[in-house]
Every structure is written in structure tokens, then in C-alpha cells.
Scaffold this motif. Sequence first.
Motif, mmCIF file in Angstrom:
data_model
loop_
_atom_site.group_PDB
_atom_site.id
_atom_site.type_symbol
_atom_site.label_atom_id
_atom_site.label_comp_id
_atom_site.label_asym_id
_atom_site.label_seq_id
_atom_site.Cartn_x
_atom_site.Cartn_y
_atom_site.Cartn_z
ATOM 1 N N SER A 237 -2.486 34.105 20.562
ATOM 2 C CA SER A 237 -3.446 34.917 21.310
ATOM 3 C C SER A 237 -2.885 35.922 22.134
ATOM 4 O O SER A 237 -1.637 35.824 22.370
ATOM 5 C CB SER A 237 -4.205 33.770 22.013
ATOM 6 N N ASP A 238 -3.488 37.084 22.179
ATOM 7 C CA ASP A 238 -3.190 38.039 23.145
ATOM 8 C C ASP A 238 -1.670 38.819 22.670
ATOM 9 O O ASP A 238 -1.046 39.328 23.301
ATOM 10 C CB ASP A 238 -2.923 37.639 24.541
ATOM 11 N N SER B 169 -6.396 42.983 18.995
ATOM 12 C CA SER B 169 -7.516 43.844 19.381
ATOM 13 C C SER B 169 -7.020 45.413 19.421
ATOM 14 O O SER B 169 -7.688 46.369 19.150
ATOM 15 C CB SER B 169 -8.333 43.467 20.620
ATOM 16 N N THR B 170 -5.791 45.619 20.234
ATOM 17 C CA THR B 170 -5.305 46.940 20.719
ATOM 18 C C THR B 170 -5.005 47.694 19.517
ATOM 19 O O THR B 170 -4.984 48.801 19.533
ATOM 20 C CB THR B 170 -3.937 46.626 21.389
ATOM 21 N N ASP C 280 4.059 39.833 20.285
ATOM 22 C CA ASP C 280 4.095 40.350 21.738
ATOM 23 C C ASP C 280 5.660 40.190 22.127
ATOM 24 O O ASP C 280 5.970 39.038 22.358
ATOM 25 C CB ASP C 280 3.217 39.915 22.617
ATOM 26 N N LYS D 147 6.565 38.436 25.658
ATOM 27 C CA LYS D 147 6.253 37.002 25.811
ATOM 28 C C LYS D 147 7.661 36.362 25.691
ATOM 29 O O LYS D 147 7.716 35.234 26.097
ATOM 30 C CB LYS D 147 5.269 36.376 24.937
ATOM 31 N N ALA E 157 -10.890 43.590 28.136
ATOM 32 C CA ALA E 157 -10.132 42.201 27.423
ATOM 33 C C ALA E 157 -11.209 41.593 26.627
ATOM 34 O O ALA E 157 -12.571 41.579 26.882
ATOM 35 C CB ALA E 157 -9.876 41.326 28.486
ATOM 36 N N GLU E 158 -10.866 40.878 25.637
ATOM 37 C CA GLU E 158 -11.612 40.072 24.628
ATOM 38 C C GLU E 158 -12.022 38.871 25.336
ATOM 39 O O GLU E 158 -13.517 38.232 25.388
ATOM 40 C CB GLU E 158 -11.042 39.739 23.482
ATOM 41 N N ALA F 168 -9.813 36.807 28.370
ATOM 42 C CA ALA F 168 -8.692 36.713 29.459
ATOM 43 C C ALA F 168 -9.234 37.452 30.613
ATOM 44 O O ALA F 168 -9.529 38.863 30.169
ATOM 45 C CB ALA F 168 -7.315 36.597 29.401
ATOM 46 N N ASP G 269 -8.596 40.512 33.145
ATOM 47 C CA ASP G 269 -7.463 41.291 33.575
ATOM 48 C C ASP G 269 -7.581 41.656 35.048
ATOM 49 O O ASP G 269 -8.350 42.122 35.720
ATOM 50 C CB ASP G 269 -7.638 42.565 32.814
#
Length: 483
Positions: free
Chosen positions: A11-12, A16-17, A164, A167, A233-234, A236, A238
Amino acid sequence: MTTLMVQGTTSDAGKSTLVTALCRWLARQGVAVAPFKPQNMALNSAVTADGGEIGRAQAVQAQAAGLAPHTDMNPVLLKPNSDTGAQVIIHGRAVTQMDAAVYHDYKRVAMQAVLESHRRLSTTYSVVMVEGAGSPAEINLRANDIANMGFAEAVDCPVILIADIDKGGVFAHLVGTLELLSASEQARVRGFVINRFRGDIALLQPGLDWLERRTGKPVLGVLPYLMDFHLEAEDAIDVRQSAKAAEVLKVVVPVLPRISNHTDFDPLRLHPQVDLRFVGPGQPVPAADLIVLPGSKSVRADLAWLRANGWEAAIQRHLRYGGKLLGICGGLQMLGQRIADPLGLEGAAGESEGLGLLAFDTVLEADKQLRNVRGRLCLEGAKVSGYEIHAGVSDGPALRQAAVELDDGRRDGAVSADGQVLGTYLHGLFESPAACTVLLRWAGLGEVETVDYHALRERDIERLADLVEAHLDVTRLRALCGI
């Protein structure tokens, strides 16, 4: 017609981006592209042109594609109302409440809605750009999957896998995810994108070379970490803020357990004269000029949480010292005298005493109110636009002093006689520059700088498309998109 899917290692990860970036990149080339997310779980939603409800991320992706949001862009939306249950929304309409175990079997039915929407988009657009959910390697969710590889296999589409690097462990994420897929699913992955890289790309190159040798799949590019970047944000919250002026208006928002549409506050986070604080459980309520009670998917339960965390006393103290209080949607309902849920739509059937700051009652009804609206605020007649997503129907004498006069002839919300308390059902009211300016002035800010939130969002969507051109293998991307 081509369908291309973006899946993430976590996730994240940036799904989406990347979908937003690719939608704008294709639209700039004159390609008819539509975003699509088979199944979304989020409490941030938007009202579509056809009068339904979809995830807010898909509404932003529609903007990137130059389209009005449509329910086919997110045929299955799950809105959690507890740790194990959610409202199930199919083609924009709430159909039932389910716990997770029951929904796991219901996914066979939901898949038919997903495929139906995909077929309709496929007949209209040259490219359908699909966003997965979570990770395709969540082993416990593989059976009857409709959100990731289950969908990709059903429509026979290629997949880009994004991870990502910020992370940490990016190579483990990519290789591990690939290893946990079946042979046919592995074959669908046509390349990798690494997201949020900062530093010297030359230092990363040995790892990229190893990854390509190890997997036999190309790295399509490395996207840099963007500073001063905003995309709604979908799910979470921000909490990042832009640089602030010396003198700011202090705004406080409680993080309710089932807070919904917290994207309402993005224009405030980005405003140079607003210091926005989200306050969670166990945290003291700081002094503020304005307290905003946000939307909620479980209004009665979240109101009980507010009381248990000392917010009722804090609000009374805030008002005694002259502070302003704004309630949005569920927050508006909390301001009234009573909230009744006779059908058990958001939990156990019953009713709760409201905060009693405005004289009206609310009853939750089965049919949601879903509208995009325009009108004028009671404050200085400022133009406002927004959207309504609520099951509650409110009635009482306080509503005669409405907060908003809507262009369709209806009146919305209420304002207290002393002007300290204002409530409205309208989400997105801070996105209208005039309304935002007037509300900040009402809350105590003197000279207000006008900020065009839509222009900021459009600027960052354009930045994303520029990154595709500068940092990704556009030759391979064009081939994957069939253009």
C-alpha cells in the motif's frame, strides 16, 4: 483498446500517483484514456457525473484524463464502518453491509460488476489505465481476487509493478512480490517502476542491473522524490503542510476512528496562513481559532469517541473563549440535538444525544443523498461548490438560518444565532477560493491570501506527466499502451 494495470508491492507504493501521471501523459498526446480501479477500500469518496459514489483517487485520475468522474471508473467501493465490516457500494450505490468473511465469498458477484464496467469503458476509450489495490502478493486474499491479478487474468492485461524506495528494501519488495505470484501472473509483469528516489541515480544503477538480470524484466524507470507535491490521499491522512506565514490561523481537526473525506482539509494544509493540526486519540486538544468536526462513516460511534477523549468539554471551553466551530457532514449531525439510526446503517440500531449546539435532529435513512452542488454561503454571499454524501436527513428550527443557499433551491446546514457555530453537509467547500477566503475570515484571519486549490492540483498533475517523459521508458510505455 488496450488495458494496462499498475500494481504495487505495498500500500502507498505509488499506484495512484503513477496511474494519474500516465492518464495525463496519454491525454496530452490526444489518447482517449480512462482510469479504472476494480475495487477500492477508502473513506475518501467523490460524487460522479451520473450521481453515484467512487473513490476520490479515481475522481482525481479522471481529472488527469480530462474526464468527468463516472461510476464505471470504480465499480466496487468498500467503506469500512468497523474493523471487520464495511458498506459495499456497487456501481456507485450502497447495496449492503458485510463483514470481511462474508464479502470474501461475495467477491464472485462483485467481479461481474467489475467486468461489466470494464467492458463499457473498453468500448469508449482507447486505453483503460487500471490501478490495483494493496499488493498482489497478499496470500490470504488471493482466492476470488478481483482487485489485482484476479482482474488482470480475467481481462488478459499486462501489469507494471511499482515499489517505493523511500520505505527501504525496494529490491526485496520487487523480487519477493514476483516470487509469490503464479507463473502466469509473473508473465504478466512487463516491467518495474521505482518510486520516490532521492540521490545520485548512478549509485542505484548496479541494483537496477542486478534486478533486470535476476528477474529478466526491465526497469521502466525511476521516479524522483517530489518535494512540495500534493495529490489527494486515497485513504491515509496527509499531515504535511506548506511553508507558513509568520501569523497563521490555528485550525484543529479530531481524527475520528471512521473519519471520512478528510481531503476536505487539503486546501487548508496547503494554505500559507493556516496551521492545521490533526489531533488523534490520547492527544490534548490544543488552543485554536477554529475547530472543525469532519465527516464520519459511523457518526454515533465517533461522537461517543469524541466524548470519551474529552472533546465535548474542549469544544465548550473553545466556544466560551470566542473560538469558531464548523461541522461538515457527520460533523454537522453531531452539532444537533439527536442522531437516530433506526435501521442500524452505521452500527447497532439506536439513537444518541448530539452536542446540542444547534436545534435540529438527524435520522439516518437507507437511501444516500449523492449530489454535486453549487450555491452561496450565508457569509458574505461567497460562491461555493461541493458535494453531498450522507444518509442523514436533518430537520429542526436551526436549519431555517441556513449556512448555504443552493442553486437548486434547497437550503443547507445552519448557523447559530451568535455566529460562532456553522454546519453544512457540503464536502469540498474549502476548494472554492471565495468560500475558503470568507470562512477563514469568519474564523478570525484578517487579511486572507486567496489560494486556488484546483490550480495547485492541476499544476501537480502536470508535473507528474512531465516526470513520465523525463524518467520513464516512454518507448516501452507506448508499446504497452498500444499507441
